[in-house]
Each structure stands twice: as C-alpha cells, then as structure tokens.
Design a protein around this motif. Sequence first.
Motif, PDB file in Angstrom:
ATOM      1  N   ILE A  87       0.831  -1.205   0.000  1.00 39.17           N
ATOM      2  CA  ILE A  87       0.000   0.000   0.000  1.00 39.17           C
ATOM      3  C   ILE A  87       0.865   1.254   0.000  1.00 39.17           C
ATOM      4  CG2 ILE A  87      -1.859   1.249   1.136  1.00 39.17           C
ATOM      5  CD1 ILE A  87      -2.549  -1.324   2.637  1.00 39.17           C
ATOM      6  N   GLU A  88       0.513   2.200  -0.850  1.00 41.40           N
ATOM      7  CA  GLU A  88       1.155   3.518  -0.860  1.00 41.40           C
ATOM      8  C   GLU A  88       0.096   4.573  -0.586  1.00 41.40           C
ATOM      9  OE1 GLU A  88       3.557   6.601  -3.846  1.00 41.40           O
ATOM     10  OE2 GLU A  88       3.327   4.484  -4.393  1.00 41.40           O
ATOM     11  N   TRP A  89       0.410   5.510   0.310  1.00 37.35           N
ATOM     12  CA  TRP A  89      -0.530   6.570   0.681  1.00 37.35           C
ATOM     13  C   TRP A  89      -0.150   7.860  -0.024  1.00 37.35           C
ATOM     14  CZ3 TRP A  89      -4.068   3.844   2.994  1.00 37.35           C
ATOM     15  CH2 TRP A  89      -3.705   2.762   3.805  1.00 37.35           C
ATOM     16  N   ILE A  90      -1.121   8.490  -0.657  1.00 35.01           N
ATOM     17  CA  ILE A  90      -0.869   9.711  -1.417  1.00 35.01           C
ATOM     18  C   ILE A  90      -1.876  10.788  -1.029  1.00 35.01           C
ATOM     19  CG2 ILE A  90      -0.813  10.751  -3.725  1.00 35.01           C
ATOM     20  CD1 ILE A  90       0.006   8.094  -4.837  1.00 35.01           C
ATOM     21  N   GLU A  91      -1.391  11.982  -0.775  1.00 37.89           N
ATOM     22  CA  GLU A  91      -2.250  13.126  -0.506  1.00 37.89           C
ATOM     23  C   GLU A  91      -2.574  13.787  -1.830  1.00 37.89           C
ATOM     24  OE1 GLU A  91      -0.737  15.648   2.548  1.00 37.89           O
ATOM     25  OE2 GLU A  91      -2.160  17.261   2.125  1.00 37.89           O
ATOM     26  N   GLY A  92      -3.863  13.881  -2.171  1.00 38.74           N
ATOM     27  CA  GLY A  92      -4.222  14.413  -3.473  1.00 38.74           C
ATOM     28  C   GLY A  92      -5.701  14.678  -3.619  1.00 38.74           C
ATOM     29  N   ASP A  93      -6.109  14.933  -4.855  1.00 35.99           N
ATOM     30  CA  ASP A  93      -7.432  15.462  -5.163  1.00 35.99           C
ATOM     31  C   ASP A  93      -8.202  14.477  -6.035  1.00 35.99           C
ATOM     32  OD1 ASP A  93      -9.616  16.981  -5.887  1.00 35.99           O
ATOM     33  OD2 ASP A  93      -8.456  18.787  -6.310  1.00 35.99           O
ATOM     34  N   ALA A  94      -9.391  14.115  -5.634  1.00 37.88           N
ATOM     35  CA  ALA A  94     -10.206  13.151  -6.365  1.00 37.88           C
ATOM     36  C   ALA A  94     -10.668  13.682  -7.713  1.00 37.88           C
ATOM     37  CB  ALA A  94     -11.430  12.759  -5.535  1.00 37.88           C
ATOM     38  N   ILE A  95     -10.656  14.987  -7.903  1.00 41.92           N
ATOM     39  CA  ILE A  95     -11.095  15.531  -9.190  1.00 41.92           C
ATOM     40  C   ILE A  95      -9.916  15.861 -10.102  1.00 41.92           C
ATOM     41  CG2 ILE A  95     -13.241  16.418  -8.210  1.00 41.92           C
ATOM     42  CD1 ILE A  95     -12.064  19.207  -8.238  1.00 41.92           C
ATOM     43  N   ASP A  96      -8.714  15.500  -9.689  1.00 44.08           N
ATOM     44  CA  ASP A  96      -7.520  15.684 -10.522  1.00 44.08           C
ATOM     45  C   ASP A  96      -6.509  14.618 -10.129  1.00 44.08           C
ATOM     46  OD1 ASP A  96      -5.669  16.666 -12.295  1.00 44.08           O
ATOM     47  OD2 ASP A  96      -5.047  18.339 -11.031  1.00 44.08           O
ATOM     48  N   LEU A  97      -6.796  13.388 -10.483  1.00 46.20           N
ATOM     49  CA  LEU A  97      -5.999  12.254 -10.018  1.00 46.20           C
ATOM     50  C   LEU A  97      -4.613  12.222 -10.667  1.00 46.20           C
ATOM     51  CD1 LEU A  97      -8.720   9.444 -10.012  1.00 46.20           C
ATOM     52  CD2 LEU A  97      -7.863  10.759  -8.067  1.00 46.20           C
ATOM     53  N   PRO A  98      -3.577  11.974  -9.874  1.00 43.12           N
ATOM     54  CA  PRO A  98      -2.196  11.972 -10.395  1.00 43.12           C
ATOM     55  C   PRO A  98      -1.794  10.616 -10.965  1.00 43.12           C
ATOM     56  CG  PRO A  98      -2.147  11.647  -8.038  1.00 43.12           C
ATOM     57  CD  PRO A  98      -3.607  11.818  -8.410  1.00 43.12           C
ATOM     58  N   PHE A  99      -2.660  10.033 -11.793  1.00 43.40           N
ATOM     59  CA  PHE A  99      -2.409   8.708 -12.343  1.00 43.40           C
ATOM     60  C   PHE A  99      -2.628   8.711 -13.853  1.00 43.40           C
ATOM     61  CE2 PHE A  99      -4.349   8.030  -8.051  1.00 43.40           C
ATOM     62  CZ  PHE A  99      -3.176   7.677  -7.391  1.00 43.40           C
ATOM     63  N   ASP A 100      -2.040   7.699 -14.509  1.00 45.89           N
ATOM     64  CA  ASP A 100      -2.170   7.568 -15.953  1.00 45.89           C
ATOM     65  C   ASP A 100      -3.549   7.020 -16.330  1.00 45.89           C
ATOM     66  OD1 ASP A 100       0.462   8.414 -16.261  1.00 45.89           O
ATOM     67  OD2 ASP A 100       1.251   6.362 -16.179  1.00 45.89           O
ATOM     68  N   ASP A 101      -3.922   7.183 -17.582  1.00 47.45           N
ATOM     69  CA  ASP A 101      -5.158   6.603 -18.097  1.00 47.45           C
ATOM     70  C   ASP A 101      -5.091   5.077 -18.001  1.00 47.45           C
ATOM     71  OD1 ASP A 101      -5.702   9.209 -18.729  1.00 47.45           O
ATOM     72  OD2 ASP A 101      -5.649   8.936 -20.904  1.00 47.45           O
ATOM     73  N   CYS A 102      -6.234   4.470 -17.717  1.00 45.08           N
ATOM     74  CA  CYS A 102      -6.361   2.998 -17.714  1.00 45.08           C
ATOM     75  C   CYS A 102      -5.301   2.322 -16.839  1.00 45.08           C
ATOM     76  CB  CYS A 102      -6.277   2.452 -19.135  1.00 45.08           C
ATOM     77  SG  CYS A 102      -7.447   3.188 -20.298  1.00 45.08           S
ATOM     78  N   GLU A 103      -5.054   2.873 -15.660  1.00 41.11           N
ATOM     79  CA  GLU A 103      -3.988   2.363 -14.793  1.00 41.11           C
ATOM     80  C   GLU A 103      -4.469   1.297 -13.807  1.00 41.11           C
ATOM     81  OE1 GLU A 103      -0.573   4.092 -11.697  1.00 41.11           O
ATOM     82  OE2 GLU A 103      -1.513   5.415 -13.175  1.00 41.11           O
ATOM     83  N   PHE A 104      -5.760   1.344 -13.397  1.00 38.21           N
ATOM     84  CA  PHE A 104      -6.203   0.498 -12.289  1.00 38.21           C
ATOM     85  C   PHE A 104      -7.196  -0.581 -12.708  1.00 38.21           C
ATOM     86  CE2 PHE A 104      -4.896   4.528 -10.350  1.00 38.21           C
ATOM     87  CZ  PHE A 104      -3.961   4.049  -9.432  1.00 38.21           C
ATOM     88  N   ASP A 158     -16.963  18.509  -6.985  1.00 38.52           N
ATOM     89  CA  ASP A 158     -17.479  18.303  -8.343  1.00 38.52           C
ATOM     90  C   ASP A 158     -17.609  16.795  -8.572  1.00 38.52           C
ATOM     91  OD1 ASP A 158     -17.956  18.090 -11.081  1.00 38.52           O
ATOM     92  OD2 ASP A 158     -16.677  19.801 -11.573  1.00 38.52           O
ATOM     93  N   ARG A 159     -18.793  16.255  -8.312  1.00 40.54           N
ATOM     94  CA  ARG A 159     -18.977  14.801  -8.376  1.00 40.54           C
ATOM     95  C   ARG A 159     -18.827  14.243  -9.778  1.00 40.54           C
ATOM     96  NH1 ARG A 159     -24.109  15.898  -4.729  1.00 40.54           N
ATOM     97  NH2 ARG A 159     -23.088  16.046  -2.678  1.00 40.54           N
ATOM     98  N   LEU A 160     -19.340  14.963 -10.769  1.00 39.95           N
ATOM     99  CA  LEU A 160     -19.225  14.481 -12.141  1.00 39.95           C
ATOM    100  C   LEU A 160     -17.763  14.420 -12.564  1.00 39.95           C
ATOM    101  CD1 LEU A 160     -20.422  13.580 -14.819  1.00 39.95           C
ATOM    102  CD2 LEU A 160     -20.705  16.000 -15.438  1.00 39.95           C
ATOM    103  N   ARG A 161     -17.013  15.428 -12.227  1.00 42.99           N
ATOM    104  CA  ARG A 161     -15.598  15.437 -12.587  1.00 42.99           C
ATOM    105  C   ARG A 161     -14.865  14.301 -11.873  1.00 42.99           C
ATOM    106  NH1 ARG A 161     -11.402  20.586 -12.084  1.00 42.99           N
ATOM    107  NH2 ARG A 161      -9.517  19.435 -12.698  1.00 42.99           N
ATOM    108  N   ALA A 162     -15.224  14.040 -10.614  1.00 42.74           N
ATOM    109  CA  ALA A 162     -14.605  12.933  -9.875  1.00 42.74           C
ATOM    110  C   ALA A 162     -14.918  11.599 -10.544  1.00 42.74           C
ATOM    111  CB  ALA A 162     -15.093  12.925  -8.427  1.00 42.74           C
ATOM    112  N   MET A 163     -16.168  11.422 -10.980  1.00 39.47           N
ATOM    113  CA  MET A 163     -16.546  10.191 -11.659  1.00 39.47           C
ATOM    114  C   MET A 163     -15.796  10.055 -12.984  1.00 39.47           C
ATOM    115  SD  MET A 163     -18.621   8.376  -9.807  1.00 39.47           S
ATOM    116  CE  MET A 163     -19.022   7.191 -11.093  1.00 39.47           C
ATOM    117  N   LYS A 164     -15.635  11.160 -13.711  1.00 40.70           N
ATOM    118  CA  LYS A 164     -14.904  11.123 -14.973  1.00 40.70           C
ATOM    119  C   LYS A 164     -13.438  10.774 -14.749  1.00 40.70           C
ATOM    120  CE  LYS A 164     -17.792  14.247 -17.741  1.00 40.70           C
ATOM    121  NZ  LYS A 164     -17.858  15.551 -18.463  1.00 40.70           N
ATOM    122  N   GLU A 165     -12.868  11.250 -13.650  1.00 44.32           N
ATOM    123  CA  GLU A 165     -11.489  10.909 -13.323  1.00 44.32           C
ATOM    124  C   GLU A 165     -11.360   9.425 -12.983  1.00 44.32           C
ATOM    125  OE1 GLU A 165      -8.112  13.057 -12.763  1.00 44.32           O
ATOM    126  OE2 GLU A 165      -9.288  12.912 -14.601  1.00 44.32           O
TER     127      GLU A 165
END
Length: 261
Positions: free
Chosen positions: A129-146, A160-167
């Motif tokens: 497990i890695e813990w990261i401090e960040g924002d659900a509406i601007d995820l610091p991950f690549d496309d199709c990573e998980f 912004d729930r829609l933006r979070a869902m899109k992320e």
Amino acid sequence: MAALLGIVSPVTITGKLSLNSRPRRRLVVKCSNERRILFNRIAPVYDNLNDLLSLGQHRIWKNMAVSWSGAKTGDNVLDLCCGSGDLAFLLSEKVGSTGKVMGLDFSSEQLAVAASRQSLKARSCYKCIEWIEGDAIDLPFDDCEFDAITMGYGLRNVADRLRAMKEMYRVLKPGSRVSILDFNKSNQSVTTFMQDWMIDNVVVPVATVYGLAKEYEYLKYSINGYLTGEELETLALEAGFSSACHYEISGGFMGNLVAER
C-alpha cells in the motif's frame, strides 16, 4: 470517509515513505479548507467512532464494497478518499503481495493514521500500500492504470462529483469496476426520518463526548445534499461508464454504487 475538500500541498505518504518512484504531476486541491480541517481534527478518534456509532457494522459494509469492486490477486487498485485506510487494507488482502494498492486522500492527518496502522500490520500484503495526498477531481495517475477502484464515504463530499466520476473512469481499465460506498439518500420518508433521528439523537451526542459535536453536525446536511441511488446511476453513465447499479444496504441507511467501464 475523509473527502477531498481541502486546499493542501501535494505530498506522498507511505508506510515506507514513497514506495513508488514514478513521478506524479503537482496537485492543487480546489475545495473547502474548512472541510479539510474538519477531517484532520477527527482523525485521531475516527476509527473508534466508526466502530461505536455503527456497532461494528461498517466493517461488513466495507467488505461488501471491496467485493463489488472485483479486485483480485495481482491487481493494481485504487482507494479514493481512503481516510485511515480500512478499504485499502481490505483491498490489499484481495490483491496480495503481488498486487498494488494506492490510497489517496486530501487529509494529511488521516493519511498519517493510515500509515501508522500499516506499520503495525505484519502480513506481507499490507506492504503493497502507498498513501498519497491528493485530489479526487484531478488524479495523479495515468489513463487505464487500475484494475479496480473503491471509494468509501467520499463522493458525497467531493466538490465536483461528475468530474470525480470522470477521473475514476479515466484511470480505470476497460471492463473494470468502481465501487462507491456511502450513506444512502433514500426516497422513503420513514428511512429519511430514521436517518435524521439517528444523527441528531445518537451520532451527534456521542461525538459530543469526544468534543466533536460541531464536526459531526455537518453529516445530516451532506446527506440531504447528496444524490439518490437513481441519480448516482445517471451520474456514472454520464461520466462514461457502460453500466451502473446502486444497491441499498443496511435497511436503506447505506448504499453502494457499482459502475463498470
């Protein structure tokens, strides 16, 4: 449960302090600083209050959420709004020592609790497990990573729930699922009445003992401002997911949205 509603500096916190050396883009959390302070303040007693207020049932609900995510051995998975780490630890048991779990939250205090809990666990799967401090509406991950994503008690508080869902859709692999656990905003007046009564007469009074009455009074208002199960399904489809189904659990007091990319 700590939702991404604060303005914080982007840092990486892990049990080993940065298990993943891959560079991540700098984040700016565009939300309410007051909400971040709230979740930082309740962090030291958050787990105890969860056990007390739910009579331990929150563990059952979280296990259900993880099962619905479809996470399996060797998967790379993400837990958004991870708080003190309950869902992330359950995910690590699913993916095993050959998998990877990223736990992201906006609250540095919650992440510190999660990392501390991780250091006390002996099983090898918890070291992934890695813990990261960040924002659900601007995820610091690549496309199709998980391979799977979970989110416990977080979407209700995201700005912004829609933006979070899109992320979530963006970083999820095709054919994979997101599982989102939260309080259920019921269409049934009896359920709504009981939910409000429990918050006013049980949750807030108990929180008062810990000096956190004000911090827990927000709960009823955040539920009232949340989306119904049907609205959550519509939100997921609007974000691009191919299918979405919301399940009411625990007598309609809780709900879990399952959406597949």
